[in-house]
Design a protein around this motif. Structure first.
Motif, PDB file in Angstrom:
ATOM      1  N   ILE A  15       0.847  -1.181   0.000  1.00 40.76           N
ATOM      2  CA  ILE A  15       0.000   0.000   0.000  1.00 40.76           C
ATOM      3  C   ILE A  15       0.889   1.239   0.000  1.00 40.76           C
ATOM      4  O   ILE A  15       1.751   1.376   0.865  1.00 40.76           O
ATOM      5  N   PRO A  16       0.680   2.170  -0.945  1.00 37.52           N
ATOM      6  CA  PRO A  16       1.510   3.380  -0.972  1.00 37.52           C
ATOM      7  C   PRO A  16       1.190   4.316   0.192  1.00 37.52           C
ATOM      8  O   PRO A  16       0.093   4.271   0.773  1.00 37.52           O
ATOM      9  N   ALA A  17       2.128   5.183   0.516  1.00 33.06           N
ATOM     10  CA  ALA A  17       2.005   6.088   1.660  1.00 33.06           C
ATOM     11  C   ALA A  17       0.740   6.924   1.601  1.00 33.06           C
ATOM     12  O   ALA A  17       0.083   7.137   2.621  1.00 33.06           O
ATOM     13  N   ARG A  18       0.355   7.390   0.439  1.00 28.69           N
ATOM     14  CA  ARG A  18      -0.823   8.254   0.340  1.00 28.69           C
ATOM     15  C   ARG A  18      -2.084   7.507   0.764  1.00 28.69           C
ATOM     16  O   ARG A  18      -2.952   8.067   1.424  1.00 28.69           O
ATOM     17  N   ILE A  19      -2.182   6.228   0.437  1.00 31.00           N
ATOM     18  CA  ILE A  19      -3.340   5.418   0.844  1.00 31.00           C
ATOM     19  C   ILE A  19      -3.270   5.122   2.337  1.00 31.00           C
ATOM     20  O   ILE A  19      -4.286   5.171   3.040  1.00 31.00           O
ATOM     21  N   VAL A  20      -2.077   4.820   2.837  1.00 28.51           N
ATOM     22  CA  VAL A  20      -1.900   4.569   4.271  1.00 28.51           C
ATOM     23  C   VAL A  20      -2.356   5.788   5.066  1.00 28.51           C
ATOM     24  O   VAL A  20      -3.111   5.675   6.031  1.00 28.51           O
ATOM     25  N   ARG A  21      -1.922   6.972   4.649  1.00 28.44           N
ATOM     26  CA  ARG A  21      -2.304   8.200   5.353  1.00 28.44           C
ATOM     27  C   ARG A  21      -3.818   8.398   5.339  1.00 28.44           C
ATOM     28  O   ARG A  21      -4.414   8.765   6.348  1.00 28.44           O
ATOM     29  N   VAL A  47       8.422  -0.651   3.128  1.00 26.71           N
ATOM     30  CA  VAL A  47       9.298  -1.224   2.115  1.00 26.71           C
ATOM     31  C   VAL A  47       9.563  -0.075   1.156  1.00 26.71           C
ATOM     32  O   VAL A  47       8.620   0.583   0.707  1.00 26.71           O
ATOM     33  N   VAL A  48      10.826   0.194   0.856  1.00 26.32           N
ATOM     34  CA  VAL A  48      11.154   1.301  -0.044  1.00 26.32           C
ATOM     35  C   VAL A  48      11.496   0.733  -1.417  1.00 26.32           C
ATOM     36  O   VAL A  48      12.377  -0.108  -1.549  1.00 26.32           O
ATOM     37  N   ARG A  53       7.665   4.847  -0.490  1.00 30.69           N
ATOM     38  CA  ARG A  53       7.368   3.988   0.655  1.00 30.69           C
ATOM     39  C   ARG A  53       6.058   3.244   0.451  1.00 30.69           C
ATOM     40  O   ARG A  53       5.061   3.832   0.056  1.00 30.69           O
ATOM     41  N   TYR A  54       6.119   1.953   0.760  1.00 31.16           N
ATOM     42  CA  TYR A  54       4.945   1.086   0.690  1.00 31.16           C
ATOM     43  C   TYR A  54       4.896   0.256   1.968  1.00 31.16           C
ATOM     44  O   TYR A  54       5.919  -0.104   2.529  1.00 31.16           O
ATOM     45  N   TRP A  55       3.678  -0.053   2.397  1.00 28.38           N
ATOM     46  CA  TRP A  55       3.493  -0.885   3.578  1.00 28.38           C
ATOM     47  C   TRP A  55       2.773  -2.151   3.188  1.00 28.38           C
ATOM     48  O   TRP A  55       1.887  -2.139   2.318  1.00 28.38           O
TER      49      TRP A  55
END
Length: 70
Positions: A15-21, A47-48, A53-55
């Protein structure tokens, strides 16, 4: 062969940072940065890939579950 959680597509989904946020209540990138540097929060590390950044979906869900039970 049975599909185990470790091998399911959801467990490896990134999941990309924008979606995580957005999923965490619309937090800012600075808040996410702070959470990553607070050992007491135990927020999952990303994970970079290509400087982005992706989670892992499972890491985020596990973290949310720990917050609800803790």
């Amino acid at each position: 062969m049975q599909n185990t959680p470790a091998s399911s597509p959801e467990s490896t989904m990134l999941i990309p940072a924008r979606i995580v946020r957005a999923e965490l209540g619309g937090i800012s990138d600075m808040t996410l940065w702070r959470w990553l540097r607070r050992p007491d929060l135990e927020f999952p590390q990303p994970v970079v890939i290509a400087r982005r950044r992706y989670w892992r979906r499972t890491d985020l869900e596990d973290w949310k579950r720990r917050l609800d039970t803790g």
